[in-house]
Design a protein around this motif. Structure first.
Motif, PDB file in Angstrom:
ATOM      1  N   TRP A   1       6.004  27.163 -45.313  1.00  0.00           N
ATOM      2  CA  TRP A   1       5.579  25.997 -45.066  1.00  0.00           C
ATOM      3  C   TRP A   1       4.034  25.953 -45.097  1.00  0.00           C
ATOM      4  O   TRP A   1       3.459  24.831 -45.094  1.00  0.00           O
ATOM      5  CB  TRP A   1       6.008  25.493 -43.324  1.00  0.00           C
ATOM      6  N   LEU A   2       3.294  26.992 -44.497  1.00  0.00           N
ATOM      7  CA  LEU A   2       1.990  26.968 -44.321  1.00  0.00           C
ATOM      8  C   LEU A   2       1.150  26.927 -45.836  1.00  0.00           C
ATOM      9  O   LEU A   2       0.361  26.166 -45.958  1.00  0.00           O
ATOM     10  CB  LEU A   2       1.462  28.284 -43.815  1.00  0.00           C
ATOM     11  N   GLY A   3       1.871  27.514 -46.739  1.00  0.00           N
ATOM     12  CA  GLY A   3       1.324  27.285 -48.227  1.00  0.00           C
ATOM     13  C   GLY A   3       1.487  25.854 -48.673  1.00  0.00           C
ATOM     14  O   GLY A   3       0.836  25.204 -49.199  1.00  0.00           O
ATOM     15  N   THR A   4       2.669  25.265 -48.347  1.00  0.00           N
ATOM     16  CA  THR A   4       3.262  23.951 -48.713  1.00  0.00           C
ATOM     17  C   THR A   4       1.900  22.944 -47.970  1.00  0.00           C
ATOM     18  O   THR A   4       1.432  21.953 -48.485  1.00  0.00           O
ATOM     19  CB  THR A   4       4.427  23.548 -48.460  1.00  0.00           C
ATOM     20  N   LEU A   5       1.649  23.178 -46.606  1.00  0.00           N
ATOM     21  CA  LEU A   5       0.619  22.343 -45.970  1.00  0.00           C
ATOM     22  C   LEU A   5      -0.570  22.388 -46.583  1.00  0.00           C
ATOM     23  O   LEU A   5      -1.393  21.336 -46.816  1.00  0.00           O
ATOM     24  CB  LEU A   5       0.768  22.392 -44.588  1.00  0.00           C
ATOM     25  N   ILE A   6      -1.176  23.553 -46.816  1.00  0.00           N
ATOM     26  CA  ILE A   6      -2.676  23.620 -47.622  1.00  0.00           C
ATOM     27  C   ILE A   6      -2.688  22.964 -49.044  1.00  0.00           C
ATOM     28  O   ILE A   6      -3.641  22.307 -49.087  1.00  0.00           O
ATOM     29  CB  ILE A   6      -2.986  25.227 -47.813  1.00  0.00           C
ATOM     30  N   TYR A   7      -1.682  23.072 -49.638  1.00  0.00           N
ATOM     31  CA  TYR A   7      -1.584  22.626 -50.997  1.00  0.00           C
ATOM     32  C   TYR A   7      -1.361  20.991 -50.767  1.00  0.00           C
ATOM     33  O   TYR A   7      -2.062  20.334 -51.413  1.00  0.00           O
ATOM     34  CB  TYR A   7      -0.554  23.036 -51.783  1.00  0.00           C
ATOM     35  N   ALA A   8      -0.759  20.588 -49.684  1.00  0.00           N
ATOM     36  CA  ALA A   8      -0.771  19.242 -49.575  1.00  0.00           C
ATOM     37  C   ALA A   8      -1.929  18.427 -49.200  1.00  0.00           C
ATOM     38  O   ALA A   8      -2.123  17.288 -49.368  1.00  0.00           O
ATOM     39  CB  ALA A   8       0.382  18.856 -48.544  1.00  0.00           C
ATOM     40  N   ALA A   9      -2.525  19.332 -48.401  1.00  0.00           N
ATOM     41  CA  ALA A   9      -4.052  18.707 -48.018  1.00  0.00           C
ATOM     42  C   ALA A   9      -5.074  18.660 -49.318  1.00  0.00           C
ATOM     43  O   ALA A   9      -5.841  17.708 -49.242  1.00  0.00           O
ATOM     44  CB  ALA A   9      -4.565  19.669 -46.896  1.00  0.00           C
ATOM     45  N   ALA A  10      -4.746  19.653 -50.073  1.00  0.00           N
ATOM     46  CA  ALA A  10      -5.592  19.554 -51.444  1.00  0.00           C
ATOM     47  C   ALA A  10      -5.311  18.365 -52.300  1.00  0.00           C
ATOM     48  O   ALA A  10      -6.240  17.677 -52.908  1.00  0.00           O
ATOM     49  CB  ALA A  10      -5.628  21.002 -51.873  1.00  0.00           C
ATOM     50  N   TYR A  11      -3.974  17.970 -52.424  1.00  0.00           N
ATOM     51  CA  TYR A  11      -3.516  16.847 -52.970  1.00  0.00           C
ATOM     52  C   TYR A  11      -3.888  15.748 -52.526  1.00  0.00           C
ATOM     53  O   TYR A  11      -4.097  14.773 -53.387  1.00  0.00           O
ATOM     54  CB  TYR A  11      -1.874  17.195 -53.306  1.00  0.00           C
ATOM     55  N   ALA A  12      -4.001  15.542 -51.305  1.00  0.00           N
ATOM     56  CA  ALA A  12      -4.421  14.566 -50.623  1.00  0.00           C
ATOM     57  C   ALA A  12      -5.925  14.132 -50.956  1.00  0.00           C
ATOM     58  O   ALA A  12      -6.156  13.060 -51.007  1.00  0.00           O
ATOM     59  CB  ALA A  12      -4.278  14.737 -48.851  1.00  0.00           C
ATOM     60  N   VAL A  13      -6.703  15.195 -50.966  1.00  0.00           N
ATOM     61  CA  VAL A  13      -8.266  15.007 -51.314  1.00  0.00           C
ATOM     62  C   VAL A  13      -8.342  14.350 -53.028  1.00  0.00           C
ATOM     63  O   VAL A  13      -8.983  13.647 -53.249  1.00  0.00           O
ATOM     64  CB  VAL A  13      -8.763  16.443 -51.270  1.00  0.00           C
ATOM     65  N   TYR A  14      -7.197  14.847 -53.647  1.00  0.00           N
ATOM     66  CA  TYR A  14      -7.342  14.685 -55.146  1.00  0.00           C
ATOM     67  C   TYR A  14      -6.789  13.184 -55.143  1.00  0.00           C
ATOM     68  O   TYR A  14      -7.201  12.422 -55.842  1.00  0.00           O
ATOM     69  CB  TYR A  14      -6.217  15.539 -55.793  1.00  0.00           C
ATOM     70  N   LEU A  15      -5.945  12.647 -54.505  1.00  0.00           N
ATOM     71  CA  LEU A  15      -5.532  11.452 -54.486  1.00  0.00           C
ATOM     72  C   LEU A  15      -6.676  10.437 -53.915  1.00  0.00           C
ATOM     73  O   LEU A  15      -6.800   9.338 -54.318  1.00  0.00           O
ATOM     74  CB  LEU A  15      -4.112  11.141 -53.595  1.00  0.00           C
ATOM     75  N   ALA A  16      -7.403  10.725 -52.666  1.00  0.00           N
ATOM     76  CA  ALA A  16      -8.502  10.229 -52.365  1.00  0.00           C
ATOM     77  C   ALA A  16      -9.550   9.707 -53.268  1.00  0.00           C
ATOM     78  O   ALA A  16     -10.178   8.608 -53.353  1.00  0.00           O
ATOM     79  CB  ALA A  16      -8.859  10.767 -51.139  1.00  0.00           C
ATOM     80  N   LEU A  17      -9.823  10.928 -54.311  1.00  0.00           N
ATOM     81  CA  LEU A  17     -10.789  10.725 -55.269  1.00  0.00           C
ATOM     82  C   LEU A  17     -10.339   9.805 -56.308  1.00  0.00           C
ATOM     83  O   LEU A  17     -11.098   9.025 -56.774  1.00  0.00           O
ATOM     84  CB  LEU A  17     -11.168  12.100 -55.848  1.00  0.00           C
ATOM     85  N   TRP A  18      -9.275   9.871 -56.675  1.00  0.00           N
ATOM     86  CA  TRP A  18      -8.818   9.017 -57.884  1.00  0.00           C
ATOM     87  C   TRP A  18      -7.695   8.043 -57.671  1.00  0.00           C
ATOM     88  O   TRP A  18      -6.801   7.473 -58.399  1.00  0.00           O
ATOM     89  CB  TRP A  18      -7.960   9.952 -58.782  1.00  0.00           C
ATOM     90  N   SER A  19      -7.597   7.534 -56.167  1.00  0.00           N
ATOM     91  CA  SER A  19      -6.439   6.589 -55.701  1.00  0.00           C
ATOM     92  C   SER A  19      -6.804   5.218 -56.627  1.00  0.00           C
ATOM     93  O   SER A  19      -5.681   4.333 -56.859  1.00  0.00           O
ATOM     94  CB  SER A  19      -6.597   6.438 -54.257  1.00  0.00           C
ATOM     95  N   SER A  20      -7.963   4.707 -56.526  1.00  0.00           N
ATOM     96  CA  SER A  20      -8.146   3.574 -57.180  1.00  0.00           C
ATOM     97  C   SER A  20      -7.831   3.277 -58.708  1.00  0.00           C
ATOM     98  O   SER A  20      -7.202   2.589 -59.177  1.00  0.00           O
ATOM     99  CB  SER A  20      -9.794   2.928 -56.953  1.00  0.00           C
ATOM    100  N   LYS A  21      -8.154   4.418 -59.482  1.00  0.00           N
ATOM    101  CA  LYS A  21      -7.703   4.427 -60.938  1.00  0.00           C
ATOM    102  C   LYS A  21      -6.424   4.669 -60.916  1.00  0.00           C
ATOM    103  O   LYS A  21      -5.826   4.068 -62.083  1.00  0.00           O
ATOM    104  CB  LYS A  21      -8.498   5.596 -61.481  1.00  0.00           C
TER     105      LYS A  21
END
Length: 336
Positions: A299-319
């Motif tokens: 679960w810890l690895g999943t949460l850390i990757y989910a946080a990194a994925y959320a940053v990716y979505l925040a950067l490219w969400s509009s496009k």
């Protein structure tokens, strides 16, 4: 000459007279033409085709031209099909070379674990390739100026979806260890090979159909053969020089990622697009997934990757949002 012919014609019939007059006229005309040709300076304009000195030109028959055109098109299609066949066969060699090396060095146990993980990936890729086969005729019927717009609207949503699937990687590791304890040795192989979905989906769903629509068979063949050589070299290094089963499996991912990056580089240059920043962000996300999954897991690895994925979505969400909205228009017929 005319007077003499006329005197002789008085003792003959009217038909003989007309024949003689015509012959004399042709003689006079030929003599005048020859004198004109001798008087013409060098470099002057050529005589028309109706003159006596012009030679008849040979014209090719329409049926012969059609036959030659048909044979040329047939030979061209055969060569294109041969290139695609070699490229598709080489795709299997990228994975097959490493599998054969693992079987030769570590035996059936490790080979069975790797094969199980690769079979999971193969099932997922069957659906992706089926969608790519359906997409290709639509791209072929579209005008070339529409292809950059189509690729731009499909690229980011597809990448966002496949990167989201990586969040289930650490959890699949836990499930595999608990449900299939005999294949626990393959749990780490599963973590390493799950990012194949990101690169193989991009190749099967986007890159291959677009490259075929743009007649980039040569580039596709060269890129695939280069990936095969990378796989062969990495297989020798990690099975003979520096034996490591995990690195040998990771070389499969490296070869597939290299093929996807090179193919996309060729394609976006042809389409005059730019995807450098999103592609770099995707590689960073894959690296984050591998690090947290292999070191932490669960679960810890999943949460850390989910946080990194959320940053990716925040950067490219509009496009990504605008691309998803444009997909409705694409499904209605790919408007210009």
């Amino acid at each position: 000459g005319l007077v003499a012919l006329s005197v002789r014609a008085n003792s003959g019939s009217a038909s003989a007279l007309s024949t003689a007059v015509c012959a004399a006229a042709e003689t006079i005309t030929s003599g005048a033409t020859l004198r004109t040709v001798r008087a013409m300076p060098s470099g002057s304009a050529k005589l028309p085709h109706s003159s006596v000195l012009s030679k008849p030109t040979a014209t090719s028959s329409p049926s012969g031209a059609r036959l030659r055109r048909t044979l040329w098109e047939t030979a061209s299609n055969i060569f294109v099909g041969l290139k695609l066949t070699i490229a598709n066969t080489s795709n299997m060699l990228i994975i097959g070379v490493i599998r054969a090396a693992i079987d030769a060095v570590w035996g059936v146990v490790v080979f069975g674990a790797v094969s199980l993980v690769l079979n999971f990936s193969s099932v997922a890729m069957m659906f992706v390739n089926a969608v790519g086969i359906v997409l290709f005729p639509t791209l072929r019927r579209s005008r070339e100026k529409q292809l950059p717009h189509i690729y731009k609207q499909l690229r980011l949503p597809m990448s966002a979806l496949t990167l989201a699937l990586l969040m289930f990687g650490p959890l699949l590791n836990v499930l595999m260890v608990n449900w299939l304890p005999d294949y626990a040795v393959g749990a780490r192989f599963l973590i390493i090979l799950i990012p194949m979905i990101v690169f193989e989906t991009r190749v099967g769903l986007l890159l291959n159909p677009f490259m075929k629509a743009l007649r980039k068979e040569n580039a596709r063949l060269v890129i695939t053969l280069l990936a095969v050589w990378v796989s062969v070299l990495a297989g020798w290094i990690f099975t003979v020089a520096l034996p490591s089963a995990e690195l040998a499996v990771a070389s499969i991912l490296i070869a597939l990622a290299l093929r996807a990056i090179l193919a996309e580089t060729v394609l976006i240059r042809r389409l005059q697009l730019r995807f450098g920043a999103p592609a770099a962000a995707e590689l960073v996300l894959v690296a984050v997934y591998l690090v947290v999954s292999l070191t932490l897991g669960g679960w810890l690895g999943t949460l850390i990757y989910a946080a990194a994925y959320a940053v990716y979505l925040a950067l490219w969400s509009s496009k990504i949002r605008s691309s998803c909205l444009s997909l409705r228009g694409l499904l209605r017929g790919f408007p210009a």
